[in-house]
Write an enzyme that holds these catalytic residues in place. Structure first.
Site, short mmCIF file in Angstrom:
data_model
loop_
_atom_site.label_atom_id
_atom_site.label_comp_id
_atom_site.label_asym_id
_atom_site.label_seq_id
_atom_site.Cartn_x
_atom_site.Cartn_y
_atom_site.Cartn_z
N HIS A 6 2.69 29.18 24.34
CA HIS A 6 1.82 28.19 25.06
C HIS A 6 2.53 27.46 25.93
CE1 HIS A 6 -1.88 27.94 22.20
NE2 HIS A 6 -1.35 29.05 21.90
N LYS A 20 5.56 17.68 14.40
CA LYS A 20 7.26 17.59 14.45
C LYS A 20 7.87 17.75 13.02
CE LYS A 20 7.59 16.87 18.69
NZ LYS A 20 8.03 17.91 19.60
N TYR A 72 -6.33 18.20 22.10
CA TYR A 72 -6.18 16.94 21.65
C TYR A 72 -7.27 16.08 22.00
CZ TYR A 72 -1.38 18.14 19.90
OH TYR A 72 -0.39 18.84 19.10
N TYR A 126 7.19 16.88 23.53
CA TYR A 126 6.45 17.85 22.60
C TYR A 126 7.03 19.33 22.64
CZ TYR A 126 1.79 20.07 21.38
OH TYR A 126 0.89 20.45 20.64
N PRO A 139 1.23 13.84 11.58
CA PRO A 139 1.31 15.22 12.01
C PRO A 139 0.78 15.38 13.65
CG PRO A 139 -0.72 14.89 10.71
CD PRO A 139 0.09 13.66 10.64
P1 FAD Z 1 8.85 20.95 2.28
O1 FAD Z 1 8.03 21.97 3.18
O2 FAD Z 1 7.87 19.98 1.50
O3 FAD Z 1 9.67 21.68 1.22
C1 FAD Z 1 10.00 21.22 0.07
C2 FAD Z 1 10.28 22.24 -1.08
O4 FAD Z 1 10.65 21.66 -2.34
C3 FAD Z 1 8.89 22.73 -1.58
O5 FAD Z 1 8.68 24.35 -1.48
C4 FAD Z 1 8.67 22.13 -2.95
O6 FAD Z 1 7.84 22.86 -3.73
C5 FAD Z 1 10.20 21.97 -3.28
N1 FAD Z 1 10.37 20.84 -4.29
C6 FAD Z 1 9.52 19.86 -4.51
N2 FAD Z 1 10.15 19.22 -5.53
C7 FAD Z 1 11.06 20.11 -6.11
C8 FAD Z 1 11.95 19.85 -7.25
N3 FAD Z 1 12.00 18.71 -7.94
N4 FAD Z 1 12.66 20.65 -7.72
C9 FAD Z 1 12.59 21.87 -6.96
N5 FAD Z 1 11.93 22.52 -5.87
C10 FAD Z 1 11.22 21.26 -5.36
N6 FAD Z 1 4.92 20.21 11.09
C11 FAD Z 1 5.23 20.60 12.32
O7 FAD Z 1 6.50 20.70 12.83
N7 FAD Z 1 4.25 21.13 13.10
C12 FAD Z 1 3.13 21.16 12.61
O8 FAD Z 1 2.00 21.62 13.30
C13 FAD Z 1 2.71 20.48 11.36
N8 FAD Z 1 1.49 20.27 10.83
C14 FAD Z 1 1.22 20.11 9.63
C15 FAD Z 1 0.08 20.22 9.11
C16 FAD Z 1 -0.29 19.74 7.95
C17 FAD Z 1 -1.70 20.00 7.25
C18 FAD Z 1 0.86 19.24 6.92
C19 FAD Z 1 0.74 18.77 5.62
C20 FAD Z 1 2.29 19.22 7.52
C21 FAD Z 1 2.25 19.58 8.79
N9 FAD Z 1 3.58 19.69 9.44
C22 FAD Z 1 3.70 19.74 10.69
C23 FAD Z 1 4.62 19.13 8.70
C24 FAD Z 1 5.54 20.09 8.09
O9 FAD Z 1 4.67 20.96 7.25
C25 FAD Z 1 6.79 19.66 7.11
O10 FAD Z 1 7.42 18.62 7.83
C26 FAD Z 1 7.69 20.54 6.42
O11 FAD Z 1 6.93 21.36 5.48
C27 FAD Z 1 9.06 19.82 5.97
O12 FAD Z 1 9.82 21.08 5.60
P2 FAD Z 1 10.92 20.59 4.31
O13 FAD Z 1 11.46 21.90 3.92
O14 FAD Z 1 11.55 19.29 4.49
O15 FAD Z 1 9.73 20.15 2.89
C1 DHB Z 2 -1.17 22.06 14.55
C2 DHB Z 2 -0.78 20.75 13.72
C3 DHB Z 2 -0.41 19.59 14.35
O1 DHB Z 2 -0.27 18.46 13.83
C4 DHB Z 2 -0.51 19.65 15.80
O2 DHB Z 2 -0.20 18.51 16.43
C5 DHB Z 2 -0.55 20.79 16.44
C6 DHB Z 2 -1.00 21.95 15.85
C7 DHB Z 2 -1.24 22.96 13.90
O3 DHB Z 2 -1.54 23.27 12.61
O4 DHB Z 2 -1.67 24.39 14.33
#
Ligand code: FAD
Ligand code: DHB
Length: 393
Positions: free
Chosen positions: A74, A299, A203, A387, A295
């Site tokens: 994009h 980021k 947005y 962004y 969200p």
């Molecule tokens: P996580 O992905 O949470 O991974 C942690 C892992 O640890 C998991 O697999 C979990 O099962 C495991 N775990 C937990 N506790 C334990 C334990 N005690 N023992 C062993 N394993 C354990 N971010 C973006 O950059 N762009 C987006 O568009 C965006 N959209 C989002 C939309 C939604 C609906 C949500 C919920 C989040 C979004 N995010 C977005 C945020 C993004 O998903 C998270 O910031 C990201 O997953 C962080 O990665 P992580 O590896 O730090 O943690």
């Molecule tokens: C998506 C999620 C977001 O929080 C955002 O700012 C842009 C895109 C997505 O899930 O596609």
């Protein structure tokens, strides 16, 4: 069983998997412990937007094959308010940078496949995971598999276990300072078998609340609406969600949102959270374990990847040269970028959502800000630069 590795990693999300992959490329051994099953983590619907730096890193480190084929590049986004769309030319304002739509669980699949193909160890469904002795040079991770407790000894532990994990709460009281803010709203998100209604993300700021139009593929749309933090999903049959989205996203009377079967529905809470420092002895926190962003700026995943890039470099310097300096400054290096991303995510959230206690003054101020951001080159450029992603270090 007692076993040993160089770096024990808790959590197979983007942070843990990417760290394990980067360490492997530097010749450093790691073992990953994940509480959930492989299928669960490979199907968990979450983020979808990758910054330019995240895309570059995935491609440069050999895990970008499917991303290059299936990712949607994009060059701009749209801000919609007052019933009209205003495009932010991300590429034009940043010297050619882009963002890419590619689902987080696809990144997870690619990283798991790469780790396993390289002989990497990922232990799924590890129960009762606990981290110990990280105030000493030989920390340990204990975990249960098939009813039996096991012990993994290592040189360092990476706490990549997300916001609800065990690593951060195990750090003794008094070591960490927590900074947080909870927002008085949440997002109701759906995934639908519908063609995207626009080629770019939208947005929308609306009297009824924020809405976001995103996508996963040319056939699948991802949509979000601002809702109450304690919203009951049962009160939102599909028809009501579509009507609300149509109202909030509409631009002109002829604009029509494409509809289709809703294949996933969920509520995401909104919070800003940071711990300082992101390390204690031989335990290092990365990703959501150390910080959460609302969200709106997309980021979270990108920040998780940026952290482990810093951590992998610090560990590589230690194992190659015996140098601990980069490990000592890990928190400081990450937090400088983390706080800028926190600021951007808070700003996007504040500009685009309705607050329960806002008044006509606040609404006018938000509209003025949107007008400014979409008409001043300096302001659009500030949005665009953040962004597409600030430099990794
Ligand atoms: P996580 O992905 O949470 O991974 C942690 C892992 O640890 C998991 O697999 C979990 O099962 C495991 N775990 C937990 N506790 C334990 C334990 N005690 N023992 C062993 N394993 C354990 N971010 C973006 O950059 N762009 C987006 O568009 C965006 N959209 C989002 C939309 C939604 C609906 C949500 C919920 C989040 C979004 N995010 C977005 C945020 C993004 O998903 C998270 O910031 C990201 O997953 C962080 O990665 P992580 O590896 O730090 O943690
Ligand atoms: C998506 C999620 C977001 O929080 C955002 O700012 C842009 C895109 C997505 O899930 O596609």
């Amino acid at each position: 069983m007692n076993h040993r590795t160089q770096v024990g990693i808790v959590g197979a999300g983007p942070a843990g998997l990417m760290l394990s992959h980067l360490l492997h490329l530097a010749g450093i051994e790691s073992v990953l412990l994940e509480a959930r099953s492989r299928q669960y983590v490979e199907e968990r619907v979450r983020a979808g937007l990758l910054e330019q730096g995240t895309v570059n890193l995935l491609i440069e480190t050999g895990v970008g094959e499917r991303l290059k084929r299936l990712g949607l590049t994009h060059h701009g986004i749209e801000l919609r308010f007052g019933g009209r769309g205003h495009r932010i030319d991300l590429s034009g304002l940043t010297g050619g940078s882009t963002v890419t739509i590619y689902a987080q669980h696809e990144v997870i699949k690619d990283l798991i496949a790469a780790r396993l193909a390289a002989g990497g160890q990922i232990i799924f469904e590890a129960g009762d995971v606990g981290v110990h002795d990280f105030d000493r040079p030989t920390p340990k991770i204990r975990y249960r598999i098939d009813g039996n407790m096991n012990e993994l000894s290592c040189d360092f532990i990476a706490g990549c276990d997300g916001f609800h994990g065990v690593c951060r709460p195990t750090i003794p009281a008094g070591v960490l300072t927590m900074y947080d803010r909870i927002y008085p709203f949440a997002w109701l998100g759906i995934l639908a078998e519908a063609r995207p209604s626009s080629a770019e993300l939208i947005y929308a700021y609306h009297d009824r609340g924020f809405a976001l139009h995103s996508m996963r593929s040319p056939e699948i749309t991802r949509l979000y609406i601002q809702c109450a933090p304690d919203e009951d999903l049962a009160q939102w049959p599909d028809e009501r969600i579509w009507e609300e989205l149509q109202l909030r996203l509409a631009a002109g009377k002829d604009w029509k949102l494409n509809r289709g079967a809703v294949i996933q529905k969920g509520i995401t809470e909104m919070r800003s959270f940071v711990v300082e420092p992101m390390q204690s002895g031989t335990l290092f926190l990365a990703g959501d374990a150390a910080h959460i962003v609302p969200p709106t700026g997309a980021k979270g995943l990108n920040l998780a990847v940026a952290d482990v890039r810093v951590l992998a470099r610090a560990l590589t310097d230690y194992y190659s040269n015996g140098n601990r300096e980069l490990l000592s400054s890990y928190s400081e290096t990450c937090l400088r970028r983390v706080w800028k991303v926190q600021r951007f995510s808070w700003w996007m959230t504040s500009m685009l959502h309705r607050f329960a206690d806002d008044n006509p003054f606040d609404q006018r101020r938000q509209l003025a800000e949107l007008d400014y951001v979409t008409t001043s080159r300096a302001a659009s450029q500030t949005l665009a630069e953040n962004y597409v992603g600030l430099p990794m270090e």
